[in-house]
Design a protein around this motif. Structure first.
Motif, PDB file in Angstrom:
ATOM      1  N   HIS A  81       0.722  -1.417  -0.259  1.00 32.23           N
ATOM      2  CA  HIS A  81       0.075   0.295  -0.124  1.00 32.23           C
ATOM      3  C   HIS A  81       0.913   1.288   0.141  1.00 32.23           C
ATOM      4  O   HIS A  81       2.015   1.186   0.129  1.00 32.23           O
ATOM      5  CB  HIS A  81      -1.443  -0.134   1.317  1.00 32.23           C
ATOM      6  N   HIS A  83       1.911   3.431   1.837  1.00 23.81           N
ATOM      7  CA  HIS A  83       2.232   4.699   2.994  1.00 23.81           C
ATOM      8  C   HIS A  83       3.894   4.632   3.063  1.00 23.81           C
ATOM      9  O   HIS A  83       4.675   3.113   2.729  1.00 23.81           O
ATOM     10  CB  HIS A  83       1.548   4.088   4.479  1.00 23.81           C
ATOM     11  N   ASP A  85       5.638   4.279   4.795  1.00 17.63           N
ATOM     12  CA  ASP A  85       7.400   3.149   6.341  1.00 17.63           C
ATOM     13  C   ASP A  85       6.346   1.876   5.003  1.00 17.63           C
ATOM     14  O   ASP A  85       7.768   0.989   5.485  1.00 17.63           O
ATOM     15  CB  ASP A  85       5.901   3.090   7.383  1.00 17.63           C
ATOM     16  N   HIS A  86       6.188   2.030   4.116  1.00 14.23           N
ATOM     17  CA  HIS A  86       6.171   0.740   3.472  1.00 14.23           C
ATOM     18  C   HIS A  86       6.664   0.309   1.955  1.00 14.23           C
ATOM     19  O   HIS A  86       7.092  -0.957   1.755  1.00 14.23           O
ATOM     20  CB  HIS A  86       4.508   0.255   3.740  1.00 14.23           C
ATOM     21  N   HIS A 149      -8.356  -0.636   5.397  1.00 13.80           N
ATOM     22  CA  HIS A 149      -6.851   0.204   5.903  1.00 13.80           C
ATOM     23  C   HIS A 149      -7.032   2.109   5.310  1.00 13.80           C
ATOM     24  O   HIS A 149      -7.777   1.958   4.487  1.00 13.80           O
ATOM     25  CB  HIS A 149      -5.618  -0.214   5.828  1.00 13.80           C
ATOM     26  N   ASP A 171      -0.791  -3.575   6.276  1.00 12.24           N
ATOM     27  CA  ASP A 171      -1.043  -2.909   6.997  1.00 12.24           C
ATOM     28  C   ASP A 171      -2.950  -3.700   6.830  1.00 12.24           C
ATOM     29  O   ASP A 171      -3.793  -3.440   5.777  1.00 12.24           O
ATOM     30  CB  ASP A 171      -0.692  -1.877   7.276  1.00 12.24           C
ATOM     31  N   HIS A 392      -5.218   0.646  12.352  1.00 10.85           N
ATOM     32  CA  HIS A 392      -4.732  -0.710  12.297  1.00 10.85           C
ATOM     33  C   HIS A 392      -5.942  -1.500  13.420  1.00 10.85           C
ATOM     34  O   HIS A 392      -6.720  -0.907  13.929  1.00 10.85           O
ATOM     35  CB  HIS A 392      -3.485  -0.809  12.959  1.00 10.85           C
TER      36      HIS A 392
HETATM   37 ZN    ZN Z   1      -0.021   2.147   6.313  1.00 13.76          ZN
END
Ligand code: ZN
Length: 441
Positions: A81, A83, A85-86, A149, A171, A392
């Protein structure tokens, strides 16, 4: 098959897990860390450093040949996805390694790139066109599962190779407007999963994070808070948290206010127009548009001049003076940035209602412009209303997922509390790995 979590076994963010089979690898996500190993906040400017430096500082996953001309045995990368941090380190991958993602994820990465031009070029992505359909990547067969999410278009990934199966949750949650995807996953879970890599962001978070159990309760709370409020309401939320924008729009409709959004938000929502007819669009009567020069510039510079002209001509633009002169007419989707003094000129603390609709952690260490705004207006922290539901899954819903999938092995990822996974399954079936471990299943 081997499971090698390069990053993210003991933290939220920076997720990157390699699966290896038949001499080839597959990366699941390639995220930017949110925190440093010592727990301090990760400075996102760090990723502007040269690759060699990022390698030396152990920020980039150590996958031979992934960034240079030497041989690389990676068959591909899957991004769950949009974000950072991914996906936020995937821009460093050399061009001949295929990177897979869903269309919505590609669209959102493109939108993020308007303001973070160093990020991955979405033109580089191979689009996974349909969920649940097998896609062959080297020795791996991958299948995406849609999940709920805070990032639209998020997916979990099922991977088969060498007679083994891994399920990576990415997530996910069960309490947004797409909660049915979670229930559907419970009803039709991937079968015979040897190992499930499951996110556990909510472990260790206090109950206040779940004061509003789902997105509908956020919407109701917004309506209740706004309906008798004569103040200008500033709702601080991410432009990409589409569920929240939908809730805000419904609250605006229910309370007779107009929803004010900037051109950037309007652009993101327009990108997602085909994913749901509930997503507010710039041409809706109740939507008013704020034009900030840096948004116009970023859109024009990136080939969206026509869209800017369309927005300009829509007739729905609103000037800050109309907003601060008629505070009870508007619900503003606000950002904690330099726009606030302009939007609230002449208004005192008793004429402004701030609603924080993001993770409370962001509020603890507010951006300097936001801190300055609160100080100048004499708005105490206690006056900010925190109305939010997490992106989450709750611990309870994680437990339901584990029960439904019933994996041979449960491997913690994207969590600060891997040791708490014992509560979900027979502890003998929990395998806590460290970054860089190689685990054979
Ligand atoms: Zn995420």
């Amino acid at each position: 098959m081997q499971i090698i979590p390069h990053k993210g076994t003991h933290m939220i963010g920076g997720t990157c897990v390699e699966l290896r089979a038949e001499g080839q690898g597959l990366l699941l996500d390639m995220g930017m860390p949110l925190v440093n190993p010592n727990g301090t906040e990760f400075d996102e400017n760090t990723v502007k450093r040269p690759i060699e430096k990022l390698m030396a500082d152990d920020i980039l996953p150590r996958v031979p040949g992934l960034y240079d001309k030497s041989e690389c045995n990676l068959a591909g990368i899957v991004l769950t996805h949009a974000h950072r941090d991914h996906f936020g380190l995937s821009q460093f991958v050399k061009p001949d390694i295929p990177i897979f993602a869903g269309q919505t994820t590609a669209d959102l990465i493109g939108a993020i790139r308007l303001f973070f031009p160093d990020q991955l070029d979405p033109a580089r992505l191979t689009i996974i066109k349909a969920h649940w359909q097998p896609v062959t990547v080297g020795p791996f067969t991958i299948k995406s599962h849609p999940v709920d999410h805070s990032a639209p278009g998020a997916m979990a990934v099922e991977v088969e190779a060498a007679g083994k199966k891994v399920f990576f949750t990415g997530d996910l949650r069960a309490h947004g407007y797409k909660y049915r995807t979670f229930e559907n996953l419970l009803k039709n879970p991937p079968k015979n999963v040897d190992a499930m890599l499951m996110e556990g962001s909510s472990l260790g978070r206090g109950p206040t994070e779940y004061a509003y159990p789902d997105e509908s309760s956020v919407k109701e709370a917004l309506i209740n808070e706004i309906k008798d409020d004569p103040n200008l309401v500033l709702l601080f939320c991410s432009s990409q948290n589409v569920d929240r924008v939908v809730s805000a729009c419904r609250a605006a409709q229910a309370t007779g206010r107009e929803l004010v959004m900037d051109y950037y938000t309007a652009y993101i929502l327009y990108l997602l127009k085909n994913t749901s007819r509930n997503i507010p669009q710039f041409f809706w009567d109740e939507v008013r548009l704020l034009s900030w020069p840096w948004h116009v510039h970023a859109l024009e510079e990136n080939g969206h001049k026509g869209f800017v002209i369309t927005l300009n001509n829509k007739g729905g633009t609103v000037k800050p003076e109309e907003i601060f002169n008629n505070p009870d007419k508007f619900l503003v989707l606000a950002k904690p940035n330099r726009t606030l003094p302009t939007l609230t000129k002449g208004l005192g603390a008793d004429q402004i209602t701030c609603m924080w609709s993001m993770w409370s952690g962001y509020l603890k260490d507010p951006e300097k412009n936001f801190a300055a705004f609160l100080r100048t207006k004499n708005i105490p922290d206690g006056q900010i209303k925190h109305i939010h539901t997490s992106g989450h899954a709750t611990i309870k819903d994680l437990g339901r997922l584990v029960k439904a999938v019933n994996p041979g092995l449960l491997i913690p990822i994207h969590t600060f509390h891997p040791d708490d996974y014992d509560q979900f399954i027979d502890p003998a079936r929990v395998k806590v790995l460290n970054d860089g471990d190689v685990w054979e299943i």
